[in-house]
Design a protein around this motif. Structure first.
Motif, PDB file in Angstrom:
ATOM      1  N   GLU A 241       0.855  -1.188   0.000  1.00 45.04           N
ATOM      2  CA  GLU A 241       0.000   0.000   0.000  1.00 45.04           C
ATOM      3  C   GLU A 241       0.886   1.231   0.000  1.00 45.04           C
ATOM      4  N   ASN A 242       1.405   1.556  -1.199  1.00 46.49           N
ATOM      5  CA  ASN A 242       2.325   2.674  -1.275  1.00 46.49           C
ATOM      6  C   ASN A 242       1.648   3.973  -1.687  1.00 46.49           C
ATOM      7  N   GLY A 243       0.400   3.918  -2.127  1.00 45.46           N
ATOM      8  CA  GLY A 243      -0.327   5.117  -2.494  1.00 45.46           C
ATOM      9  C   GLY A 243       0.052   5.695  -3.847  1.00 45.46           C
ATOM     10  N   ARG A 244       1.082   5.149  -4.474  1.00 49.09           N
ATOM     11  CA  ARG A 244       1.515   5.659  -5.775  1.00 49.09           C
ATOM     12  C   ARG A 244       0.757   5.015  -6.925  1.00 49.09           C
ATOM     13  N   VAL A 245       0.106   3.881  -6.665  1.00 49.77           N
ATOM     14  CA  VAL A 245      -0.654   3.149  -7.671  1.00 49.77           C
ATOM     15  C   VAL A 245      -2.067   2.957  -7.145  1.00 49.77           C
ATOM     16  N   LYS A 246      -3.040   3.224  -7.988  1.00 49.82           N
ATOM     17  CA  LYS A 246      -4.432   3.022  -7.612  1.00 49.82           C
ATOM     18  C   LYS A 246      -4.845   1.629  -8.071  1.00 49.82           C
ATOM     19  N   VAL A 247      -5.242   0.786  -7.139  1.00 51.08           N
ATOM     20  CA  VAL A 247      -5.693  -0.563  -7.458  1.00 51.08           C
ATOM     21  C   VAL A 247      -7.210  -0.567  -7.404  1.00 51.08           C
ATOM     22  N   GLU A 248      -7.822  -0.913  -8.538  1.00 53.96           N
ATOM     23  CA  GLU A 248      -9.274  -0.979  -8.621  1.00 53.96           C
ATOM     24  C   GLU A 248      -9.692  -2.428  -8.814  1.00 53.96           C
ATOM     25  N   THR A 249     -10.784  -2.797  -8.191  1.00 52.73           N
ATOM     26  CA  THR A 249     -11.350  -4.126  -8.375  1.00 52.73           C
ATOM     27  C   THR A 249     -12.277  -4.118  -9.571  1.00 52.73           C
ATOM     28  N   VAL A 250     -12.131  -5.124 -10.433  1.00 52.62           N
ATOM     29  CA  VAL A 250     -13.059  -5.351 -11.535  1.00 52.62           C
ATOM     30  C   VAL A 250     -13.530  -6.792 -11.440  1.00 52.62           C
ATOM     31  N   TYR A 251     -14.629  -7.071 -12.082  1.00 58.63           N
ATOM     32  CA  TYR A 251     -15.187  -8.419 -12.039  1.00 58.63           C
ATOM     33  C   TYR A 251     -15.281  -8.977 -13.439  1.00 58.63           C
ATOM     34  N   CYS A 252     -14.164  -9.480 -13.914  1.00 61.31           N
ATOM     35  CA  CYS A 252     -13.985 -10.226 -15.152  1.00 61.31           C
ATOM     36  C   CYS A 252     -13.343  -9.381 -16.233  1.00 61.31           C
ATOM     37  N   LEU A 253     -12.196  -9.850 -16.632  1.00 61.21           N
ATOM     38  CA  LEU A 253     -11.471  -9.256 -17.748  1.00 61.21           C
ATOM     39  C   LEU A 253     -11.527 -10.159 -18.974  1.00 61.21           C
ATOM     40  N   GLY A 254     -12.288 -11.251 -18.864  1.00 62.33           N
ATOM     41  CA  GLY A 254     -12.511 -12.117 -20.011  1.00 62.33           C
ATOM     42  C   GLY A 254     -11.447 -13.172 -20.250  1.00 62.33           C
ATOM     43  N   LEU A 255     -10.568 -13.366 -19.309  1.00 56.97           N
ATOM     44  CA  LEU A 255      -9.525 -14.385 -19.456  1.00 56.97           C
ATOM     45  C   LEU A 255      -9.562 -15.356 -18.280  1.00 56.97           C
ATOM     46  N   CYS A 256     -10.734 -15.865 -18.013  1.00 66.63           N
ATOM     47  CA  CYS A 256     -10.953 -16.670 -16.815  1.00 66.63           C
ATOM     48  C   CYS A 256     -10.058 -17.906 -16.738  1.00 66.63           C
ATOM     49  N   SER A 257      -9.717 -18.481 -17.862  1.00 66.55           N
ATOM     50  CA  SER A 257      -8.921 -19.712 -17.839  1.00 66.55           C
ATOM     51  C   SER A 257      -7.451 -19.473 -17.549  1.00 66.55           C
ATOM     52  N   VAL A 258      -7.005 -18.224 -17.581  1.00 70.58           N
ATOM     53  CA  VAL A 258      -5.590 -17.931 -17.351  1.00 70.58           C
ATOM     54  C   VAL A 258      -5.408 -16.889 -16.243  1.00 70.58           C
ATOM     55  N   GLY A 259      -6.285 -16.923 -15.257  1.00 70.39           N
ATOM     56  CA  GLY A 259      -6.221 -15.978 -14.163  1.00 70.39           C
ATOM     57  C   GLY A 259      -5.195 -16.388 -13.137  1.00 70.39           C
ATOM     58  N   PRO A 260      -4.994 -15.570 -12.160  1.00 73.68           N
ATOM     59  CA  PRO A 260      -5.527 -14.236 -11.937  1.00 73.68           C
ATOM     60  C   PRO A 260      -5.012 -13.235 -12.980  1.00 73.68           C
ATOM     61  N   ASN A 261      -5.853 -12.230 -13.236  1.00 76.69           N
ATOM     62  CA  ASN A 261      -5.577 -11.245 -14.267  1.00 76.69           C
ATOM     63  C   ASN A 261      -5.626  -9.828 -13.715  1.00 76.69           C
ATOM     64  N   ALA A 262      -4.936  -8.945 -14.410  1.00 78.94           N
ATOM     65  CA  ALA A 262      -4.999  -7.518 -14.106  1.00 78.94           C
ATOM     66  C   ALA A 262      -4.902  -6.762 -15.423  1.00 78.94           C
ATOM     67  N   MET A 263      -5.397  -5.527 -15.412  1.00 82.36           N
ATOM     68  CA  MET A 263      -5.316  -4.683 -16.597  1.00 82.36           C
ATOM     69  C   MET A 263      -4.675  -3.360 -16.219  1.00 82.36           C
ATOM     70  N   ILE A 264      -3.741  -2.936 -17.064  1.00 83.10           N
ATOM     71  CA  ILE A 264      -3.119  -1.629 -16.937  1.00 83.10           C
ATOM     72  C   ILE A 264      -3.329  -0.941 -18.268  1.00 83.10           C
ATOM     73  N   GLY A 265      -4.052   0.166 -18.258  1.00 82.61           N
ATOM     74  CA  GLY A 265      -4.430   0.809 -19.513  1.00 82.61           C
ATOM     75  C   GLY A 265      -5.326  -0.139 -20.289  1.00 82.61           C
ATOM     76  N   SER A 266      -4.930  -0.514 -21.482  1.00 82.39           N
ATOM     77  CA  SER A 266      -5.719  -1.466 -22.262  1.00 82.39           C
ATOM     78  C   SER A 266      -5.025  -2.813 -22.377  1.00 82.39           C
ATOM     79  N   LYS A 267      -3.929  -3.000 -21.649  1.00 86.52           N
ATOM     80  CA  LYS A 267      -3.181  -4.255 -21.711  1.00 86.52           C
ATOM     81  C   LYS A 267      -3.537  -5.152 -20.522  1.00 86.52           C
TER      82      LYS A 267
END
Length: 137
Positions: free
Chosen positions: A93-119
């Motif tokens: 928890e460094n405060g320099r990055v905002k971590v948002e929770t989302v519910y599904c990025l469409g890659l359920c079979s290769v999770g856990p997943n995260a998105m930064i920008g559009s990647k």
């Protein structure tokens, strides 16, 4: 807000232009300001309350700009089953990055997943997630 008329014009004649316009405004300015809400409402012949209602309903739209980079972390069931809760608990928890929770990025079979920008980043473990956060900070 000088590009706002161009953003609105790009969606002229489109059926249901409000959400695409709001997404483009959010991407361009990092937030949807009160001025943008008024201008969009007038251009689309909607009330300010109708546009504000959409802005406040969706979590992707923000009323204030935030200079921190955003990491969207999937917390859906498939990613939970693959250990995202443990990964999230270990995030610094460094405060320099905002971590948002989302519910599904469409890659359920290769999770856990995260998105930064559009990647999207798949098959995360503690080391890869930590490296992503450090690269953003």
């Amino acid at each position: 807000m000088e590009r706002l008329p161009h953003i609105i014009a790009a969606h002229a004649g489109r059926e249901g232009p409000l959400l695409p316009i709001l997404h483009d405004v959010q991407a361009e300015y990092g937030h949807v300001s009160e001025e943008a809400i008024r201008t969009i409402a007038q251009a689309l012949n909607l009330s300010r309350a109708e546009v504000q209602g959409v802005v406040s309903f969706y979590h992707d739209f923000h009323a204030e700009p935030d200079a921190r980079p955003v990491l969207k972390l999937c917390r859906a069931e498939a990613c939970q089953a693959r250990g995202v809760d443990v990964l999230a608990a270990g995030l610094p928890e460094n405060g320099r990055v905002k971590v948002e929770t989302v519910y599904c990025l469409g890659l359920c079979s290769v999770g856990p997943n995260a998105m930064i920008g559009s990647k999207v980043h798949a098959r995360l473990d503690a080391a890869r997630l930590g490296a992503l956060v450090e690269a953003l900070a």
